[in-house]
Design an enzyme around this catalytic site. Structure first.
Site, PDB file in Angstrom:
ATOM      1  CG  PHE A 130      -0.233   0.272   2.533  1.00  0.00           C
ATOM      2  CD1 PHE A 130       0.112   1.566   2.939  1.00  0.00           C
ATOM      3  CD2 PHE A 130       0.092  -0.776   3.377  1.00  0.00           C
ATOM      4  CE1 PHE A 130       0.764   1.788   4.140  1.00  0.00           C
ATOM      5  CE2 PHE A 130       0.755  -0.554   4.569  1.00  0.00           C
ATOM      6  CZ  PHE A 130       1.087   0.736   4.949  1.00  0.00           C
ATOM      7  CD  GLU A 141      -5.829  -6.175   0.786  1.00  0.00           C
ATOM      8  OE1 GLU A 141      -5.739  -6.810   1.859  1.00  0.00           O
ATOM      9  OE2 GLU A 141      -5.032  -6.306  -0.162  1.00  0.00           O
ATOM     10  CB  CYS A 193      11.004  -1.010   3.211  1.00  0.00           C
ATOM     11  SG  CYS A 193      11.467  -0.776   1.486  1.00  0.00           S
TER      12      CYS A 193
END
Length: 485
Positions: free
Chosen positions: A150, A177, A282
């Site tokens: 996401f 999603e 990240c």
């Protein structure tokens, strides 16, 4: 809803899923429902794989110099639609507009690299014996899949789409999603750029689609970006089914700050690294190791962090669950004896009270054994641990199971070189808070930040998305036969 319901994209057109299950797509900015996304079934995936498999023979036989023409046009369309694409990212992910614009600019750079692939996969030819030639060529795999997270609705898909497809593969994309809208716009632009129907397909869903991708016999390779816990599962399941897999996981990136670091530059870099994209990347700095007398630098870091204002130059975190989880880490660290120098808990933005914001947070005197020091927080939070020596700092960095990035702030070249050599991470920064390589250099960590061989972007990705064919040719029978021919 602000947008029409999300649909799958198969065979060059948007198609409804056969599911009756849908999830709401909610903007973290203000809680507005943007759309709804189908929780597709394995049958939906098989439909998409069939379309990709049907398109593969013609696409793979198209010369690569013709294939990349699609991406020259796609690059132009990304530039032409930059603001619109950035607005989608801003709305569904919650990052600031300037960060969203930067994300699309990175998509453009990734696509630009893909356009250079004909010059990078020319293969080799060598006369190995009189009249005998050996040659190598990179051959596409077939149908491949990319499962994306996401936090970068456009950039991470474009880590894989341009390279994998330009190299002759046909792709199934499974977006998060939580942020499915940007992917549909990418599909439209690829079609407008001239990509043949079926070469690129999108199947929305949750864990069922991820499992189906790992299991489907006609999918040759799977790339994944997400948490380490899920990366391990995807890697094990995909390779168990004899697929190639490259799965990127989480991170705990350490910035080691030396007493001789330039205070203003260090503070600006540390604050930007911990708070950029609300810390939801990240490569974010979530841990800092202060070596020796660095109080003067820590003070400046707090001053810089205070400039990050939720709803202005600091975006939202993805949902309420994330906000609660991040704030729980802060509270637990405080209860265990850490000192909160800047507290971002309970952040609210006027007029966007349903938004999910966490303010910039700086926590000092964190112990390496605390959860906030060991686990991926994924929020605008930096935990400061203190050591007396460089070796103690390296011991903390190297003890963590991840290995995406590490950085050092110093003006001492010897110290910088020492950390560059000793830090167990795939990407190292010297006076750089977010050491992400630019193209053509590849993105990829070590240890439990990556499972599989190679990297996901740059030149290293060629080996993942292709297989090497070796051909030996002899046309002159008069040359005789020896052990080489």
């Amino acid at each position: 809803m602000k947008y029409s319901p999300v649909q799958n994209f198969v065979g060059g057109q948007f198609v409804p899923s056969d599911t009756r299950r849908f999830l709401n797509v909610v903007s973290p900015l203000d809680g507005e429902q943007l759309s709804k996304v189908p929780v597709s079934s394995a049958a939906d995936l098989s439909f998409a794989v069939a379309a990709a498999k049907n398109a593969f023979p013609a696409w793979s036989k198209t010369p690569i110099k013709e294939r990349v023409q699609v991406f020259f046009r796609y690059k132009f369309l990304l530039e032409q639609n930059l603001r619109e694409l950035a607005e989608l990212v801003h709305q569904e992910n919650g990052k600031t507009m300037s960060e969203a614009v930067a994300e699309i600019e990175k998509c453009i750079e990734l696509t630009e690299f893909a356009c250079s692939l004909p010059q990078l996969i020319t293969g080799e030819v060598l006369e190995v014996s009189k009249g005998v030639e050996c040659r190598t060529e990179h051959v596409p795999l077939g149908v491949v899949a990319s499962i994306v997270p996401f936090n970068f609705p456009s950039m991470v898909p474009n880590w894989t789409i341009p390279n994998a497809i330009a190299l002759g593969n046909c792709m199934i994309l499974k977006p998060s999603e939580k942020v499915p809208i940007s992917a549909g716009r990418i599909a439209e632009l690829l079609k407008e750029a001239g990509l043949p129907d079926g070469v690129f397909n999108i199947v929305h869903g949750d864990v069922e689609i991820v499992e189906a991708i790992c299991d489907h016999p006609d999918i040759e390779a799977v790339s994944f970006v997400g948490s380490t816990k899920i990366a391990k599962i995807v890697y094990q399941r995909a390779t168990h089914n004899y697929k190639r897999c490259l799965a990127l996981g989480g991170a705990k990136n350490h910035l080691m700050v030396m007493p001789d670091a330039i205070p203003s530059m260090t503070a600006q870099n540390v604050a930007a690294s911990m708070s950029g994209c609300a810390g939801q990347r990240c490569m974010a700095a979530s841990a800092m190791v202060a070596v020796g007398e660095t109080d003067h630098i820590i003070q400046k870091i707090v001053e810089e962090a205070k400039k990050m204002v939720p709803g202005e130059n600091l975006g939202a975190v993805i949902n309420k669950e994330s906000k609660e989880r991040i704030e729980k880490y802060i509270t637990e660290a405080e209860q265990q004896g850490a000192k909160v120098l800047l507290d971002g808990r309970g952040a609210k933005v006027n007029g966007k009270e349903e938004g999910t914001y966490v303010g910039p947070t700086v926590i000092d005197y964190v112990k390496p054994e605390m959860a906030i020091a060991k686990e991926e927080v994924f929020g605008p939070v930096i935990s400061i641990m203190r050591t007396k020596t460089v070796d103690e700092a390296l011991a903390i960095e190297n003890a963590n199971p991840y290995g995406n990035a590490a950085a050092v702030f110093t003006q001492n070249g010897g110290v910088a070189r020492y950390i560059m050599e000793k830090a167990s991470a795939g990407m190292i920064g010297v006076n750089v808070g977010v050491p992400v390589p630019r193209e053509p250099f590849s993105f990829g960590g070590w240890n439990e930040s990556k499972f599989g061989v190679g990297d996901i972007t740059g030149k290293s990705s060629i080996e993942f998305w292709t297989k090497l064919k070796k051909t030996t040719v002899k046309w002159n029978p008069e040359a005789g036969v020896n052990w080489m021919s």
